[in-house]
Design a protein around this motif. Structure first.
Motif, PDB file in Angstrom:
ATOM      1  N   GLU A  15      11.866 -55.881   4.686  1.00 51.20           N
ATOM      2  CA  GLU A  15      11.295 -54.558   4.444  1.00 51.20           C
ATOM      3  C   GLU A  15       9.827 -54.428   4.798  1.00 51.20           C
ATOM      4  O   GLU A  15       9.349 -53.329   5.072  1.00 51.20           O
ATOM      5  CB  GLU A  15      11.480 -54.184   2.977  1.00 51.20           C
ATOM      6  N   GLU A  38       5.575 -51.809   7.485  1.00 54.26           N
ATOM      7  CA  GLU A  38       6.767 -51.529   6.688  1.00 54.26           C
ATOM      8  C   GLU A  38       7.911 -51.166   7.621  1.00 54.26           C
ATOM      9  O   GLU A  38       7.713 -50.443   8.594  1.00 54.26           O
ATOM     10  CB  GLU A  38       6.504 -50.362   5.730  1.00 54.26           C
ATOM     11  N   GLU A  41      12.896 -46.756   6.739  1.00 56.06           N
ATOM     12  CA  GLU A  41      13.962 -46.679   5.744  1.00 56.06           C
ATOM     13  C   GLU A  41      15.321 -46.636   6.437  1.00 56.06           C
ATOM     14  O   GLU A  41      15.488 -45.985   7.460  1.00 56.06           O
ATOM     15  CB  GLU A  41      13.777 -45.424   4.894  1.00 56.06           C
ATOM     16  N   THR A  69      21.378 -52.412   7.329  1.00 55.98           N
ATOM     17  CA  THR A  69      20.217 -53.115   6.788  1.00 55.98           C
ATOM     18  C   THR A  69      19.850 -54.300   7.680  1.00 55.98           C
ATOM     19  O   THR A  69      18.679 -54.497   8.016  1.00 55.98           O
ATOM     20  CB  THR A  69      20.500 -53.587   5.347  1.00 55.98           C
TER      21      THR A  69
END
Length: 147
Positions: A15, A38, A41, A69
């Motif tokens: 992440e 980062e 999302e 993911t």
């Protein structure tokens, strides 16, 4: 090997990534932020697997849902590797230490160009992204000394 002054330390997970530079000594590291990145999302439109017809079978079978993911983490590591390669070509660092959990470390290693990989002096398979900088410095210095 010591955590020398000026060495860059990349501490990452799936992440976020902390790009740090040692401004202290090998015995007393003082890590400072170069930057923090980062991962975008992960947005999944549906969590239900699709279905496809089996030709000639008259049946329908479920299709595997992509691991968004994992795919996002791999893309994030590829982008990070590109940023690091640009910084290295500018002469921002000569040596690099990678710190990440095993799966992320593997994705980052796979994303490194040959030229950038030559500057990696150590890899540490730990998750340290939530630790304070001073603690990260101590842990990395200790692990480097053990090599």
């Amino acid at each position: 090997m010591l955590l020398s002054k000026g060495i860059w330390v990349v501490v990452a997970d799936s992440e976020k990534a902390l790009v740090l530079r040692n401004e202290g000594t090998g015995r007393e590291p003082r890590l400072a932020f170069v930057r923090r990145e980062e991962a975008p999302e992960v947005i999944v439109a549906s969590d239900a697997p699709g279905r496809r017809a089996d030709v000639g079978q008259g049946q329908r079978s479920a299709m595997e849902v992509p691991d968004y993911t994992r795919l996002n983490a791999e893309t994030f590591m590829a982008d990070l590797a590109d940023d690091l390669a640009r910084a290295q070509r500018r002469g921002a660092f000569d040596k690099l230490i990678l710190v990440a959990p095993p799966q992320v470390l593997g994705a980052l290693r796979d994303a490194l160009s040959e030229g950038l990989a030559a500057h990696v002096v150590a890899e540490i398979d730990k998750t340290l992204t939530k630790h304070p900088l001073a603690e990260i410095g101590k842990i990395v210095a200790s692990d480097i000394d053990a090599l």
